[in-house]
Design a protein around this motif. Structure first.
Motif, PDB file in Angstrom:
ATOM      1  N   LEU A   1     -11.674   9.150   8.250  1.00 37.48           N
ATOM      2  CA  LEU A   1     -10.164  10.328   8.640  1.00 37.48           C
ATOM      3  C   LEU A   1      -9.037   9.513   8.790  1.00 37.48           C
ATOM      4  O   LEU A   1      -7.949   9.620   8.319  1.00 37.48           O
ATOM      5  CB  LEU A   1     -10.612  11.032   9.465  1.00 37.48           C
ATOM      6  N   HIS A   2      -9.108   8.253   9.356  1.00 36.58           N
ATOM      7  CA  HIS A   2      -7.558   7.808   9.895  1.00 36.58           C
ATOM      8  C   HIS A   2      -7.334   6.883   9.129  1.00 36.58           C
ATOM      9  O   HIS A   2      -6.483   6.356   8.307  1.00 36.58           O
ATOM     10  CB  HIS A   2      -7.658   6.581  11.063  1.00 36.58           C
ATOM     11  N   VAL A   3      -8.574   5.897   8.354  1.00 38.66           N
ATOM     12  CA  VAL A   3      -8.469   5.367   7.270  1.00 38.66           C
ATOM     13  C   VAL A   3      -8.106   5.867   5.889  1.00 38.66           C
ATOM     14  O   VAL A   3      -7.216   5.943   5.041  1.00 38.66           O
ATOM     15  CB  VAL A   3      -9.596   4.733   6.408  1.00 38.66           C
ATOM     16  N   ALA A   4      -7.597   6.881   5.610  1.00 39.27           N
ATOM     17  CA  ALA A   4      -7.956   8.539   4.115  1.00 39.27           C
ATOM     18  C   ALA A   4      -7.049   8.495   4.587  1.00 39.27           C
ATOM     19  O   ALA A   4      -5.608   8.508   3.769  1.00 39.27           O
ATOM     20  CB  ALA A   4      -8.843   9.769   4.279  1.00 39.27           C
ATOM     21  N   VAL A   5      -5.836   9.158   5.804  1.00 36.77           N
ATOM     22  CA  VAL A   5      -4.336   9.436   6.210  1.00 36.77           C
ATOM     23  C   VAL A   5      -3.690   8.090   5.762  1.00 36.77           C
ATOM     24  O   VAL A   5      -2.535   8.397   5.184  1.00 36.77           O
ATOM     25  CB  VAL A   5      -4.297   9.581   7.821  1.00 36.77           C
ATOM     26  N   LEU A   6      -4.071   7.145   6.076  1.00 33.72           N
ATOM     27  CA  LEU A   6      -3.460   5.917   6.023  1.00 33.72           C
ATOM     28  C   LEU A   6      -2.864   5.595   4.710  1.00 33.72           C
ATOM     29  O   LEU A   6      -2.238   5.293   4.039  1.00 33.72           O
ATOM     30  CB  LEU A   6      -3.678   5.051   6.445  1.00 33.72           C
ATOM     31  N   ALA A   7      -4.309   5.961   3.751  1.00 34.31           N
ATOM     32  CA  ALA A   7      -4.079   6.015   2.403  1.00 34.31           C
ATOM     33  C   ALA A   7      -3.103   6.541   1.097  1.00 34.31           C
ATOM     34  O   ALA A   7      -2.500   6.604   0.152  1.00 34.31           O
ATOM     35  CB  ALA A   7      -5.129   5.634   2.002  1.00 34.31           C
ATOM     36  N   VAL A   8      -3.192   7.693   2.101  1.00 30.41           N
ATOM     37  CA  VAL A   8      -2.229   9.122   1.556  1.00 30.41           C
ATOM     38  C   VAL A   8      -0.969   8.804   1.855  1.00 30.41           C
ATOM     39  O   VAL A   8      -0.364   8.492   0.803  1.00 30.41           O
ATOM     40  CB  VAL A   8      -2.981  10.025   1.902  1.00 30.41           C
ATOM     41  N   TYR A   9       0.176   8.187   3.329  1.00 25.74           N
ATOM     42  CA  TYR A   9       0.929   7.805   3.034  1.00 25.74           C
ATOM     43  C   TYR A   9       0.915   6.787   2.032  1.00 25.74           C
ATOM     44  O   TYR A   9       2.335   6.626   2.370  1.00 25.74           O
ATOM     45  CB  TYR A   9       0.634   7.748   4.669  1.00 25.74           C
ATOM     46  N   GLY A  10       0.066   5.516   2.256  1.00 22.62           N
ATOM     47  CA  GLY A  10       0.981   4.403   1.975  1.00 22.62           C
ATOM     48  C   GLY A  10       1.322   4.882  -0.160  1.00 22.62           C
ATOM     49  O   GLY A  10       2.101   4.463  -0.998  1.00 22.62           O
ATOM     50  N   ILE A  11      -0.033   5.086  -0.435  1.00 27.13           N
ATOM     51  CA  ILE A  11       0.543   6.179  -1.794  1.00 27.13           C
ATOM     52  C   ILE A  11       1.228   6.569  -1.982  1.00 27.13           C
ATOM     53  O   ILE A  11       1.912   5.989  -3.345  1.00 27.13           O
ATOM     54  CB  ILE A  11      -0.461   6.225  -2.639  1.00 27.13           C
ATOM     55  N   ALA A  12       1.478   7.626  -1.212  1.00 23.84           N
ATOM     56  CA  ALA A  12       2.772   8.895  -1.680  1.00 23.84           C
ATOM     57  C   ALA A  12       4.051   8.427  -0.972  1.00 23.84           C
ATOM     58  O   ALA A  12       4.968   8.394  -2.564  1.00 23.84           O
ATOM     59  CB  ALA A  12       2.382  10.448  -0.925  1.00 23.84           C
TER      60      ALA A  12
END
Length: 254
Positions: free
Chosen positions: A231-242
């Motif tokens: 979950l934390h990896v996914a959230v960080l990926a969303v932050y980075g891409i956005a």
């Protein structure tokens, strides 16, 4: 007899290498960036995990090793991109780069590489202090995992810094970055465990990307965490891409 000469495109890798080399030299010649970035996290870790850590043993030192590592790697991403991009944009440096035969991603890639170098250095310094002065015990797999988490974890903060630099002027960028950096570090539980803070802070902690990176680092270091690494990896990926896409759209407008 006619011979047909086929033109070959030059390799882009020398351009990437030169950009990375120049970025490294630029940072070395900017002690106002390099010295605080490399010195403050180990200094704070020595203060709180070694000198003021009475009665908690290695458990607190291990916790702070993970969270101060996150605190340390935030700076190269936020300041290295936010302030530098704002300055380059105002000086017309980015427009000049676009006019030159330089690969479009060379400037961005070189700064990301340097942010990862600084993040790796900070992680290694903290582990050296933790294992020699604070009594922290890490296996080889844990140590390697923590360095990997810190070196890759800087990337979402590079994207946030890039976005800030795309919208704020050179004079205002340091203030805006500090308004993001320091409150986020506190509210994400990097300076002290969330259990020691008011309950409402713990409830809003998942809003901050630093909290998610800290949970991954805590899990890798064997400290107390919620264990939801995916979950934390996914959230960080969303932050980075956005933030990267938002910054790219903003910079494309000039």
């Amino acid at each position: 007899m006619n011979t047909l000469t086929v033109a070959t495109r030059p390799s882009p890798w020398p351009a990437y290498w030169l950009e990375a080399r120049n970025e490294f030299l630029r940072l070395l010649r900017s002690p106002s960036f390099a010295v605080p970035t490399l010195v403050f996290p180990p200094m704070f870790y020595v203060l709180f995990a070694v000198l003021l850590n009475h009665g908690s043993g290695t458990r607190t030192a291990t916790y702070l090793l993970a969270t101060y590592g996150v605190f340390g790697v935030m700076a190269p991403g936020l300041f290295g991109f936010g302030v530098a991009i704002a300055m380059d944009r105002e000086r017309g440096f980015l427009a000049l780069k676009r006019a030159q035969p330089v690969p479009a991603g060379a400037v961005l890639a070189s700064r990301m590489a340097m942010a990862m170098v600084f993040a790796t250095t900070i992680s290694l310094l903290l582990m050296l202090i933790g294992t020699t002065l604070a009594g922290v015990s890490l296996s080889l797999a844990q140590a390697a995992g923590l360095v990997l988490v810190d070196s890759l974890g800087v990337l979402p903060f590079c994207a946030i810094g890039l976005y800030v630099g795309s919208r704020v002027g050179a004079q205002g960028a340091p203030a805006v970055i500090n308004m993001i950096y320091l409150p986020m570090a506190f509210l994400a539980g990097l300076w002290m465990p969330l259990s020691m803070l008011p309950p409402f802070i713990a409830k809003i902690a998942p809003v901050w990307p630093a909290h998610h990176l800290a949970q991954i680092a805590l899990s890798v270091a064997g400290a107390q965490s919620d264990g939801r690494i995916t979950l934390h990896v996914a959230v960080l990926a969303v932050y980075g891409i956005a933030f990267f896409l938002a910054a790219r759209r903003r910079l494309a407008r000039g």
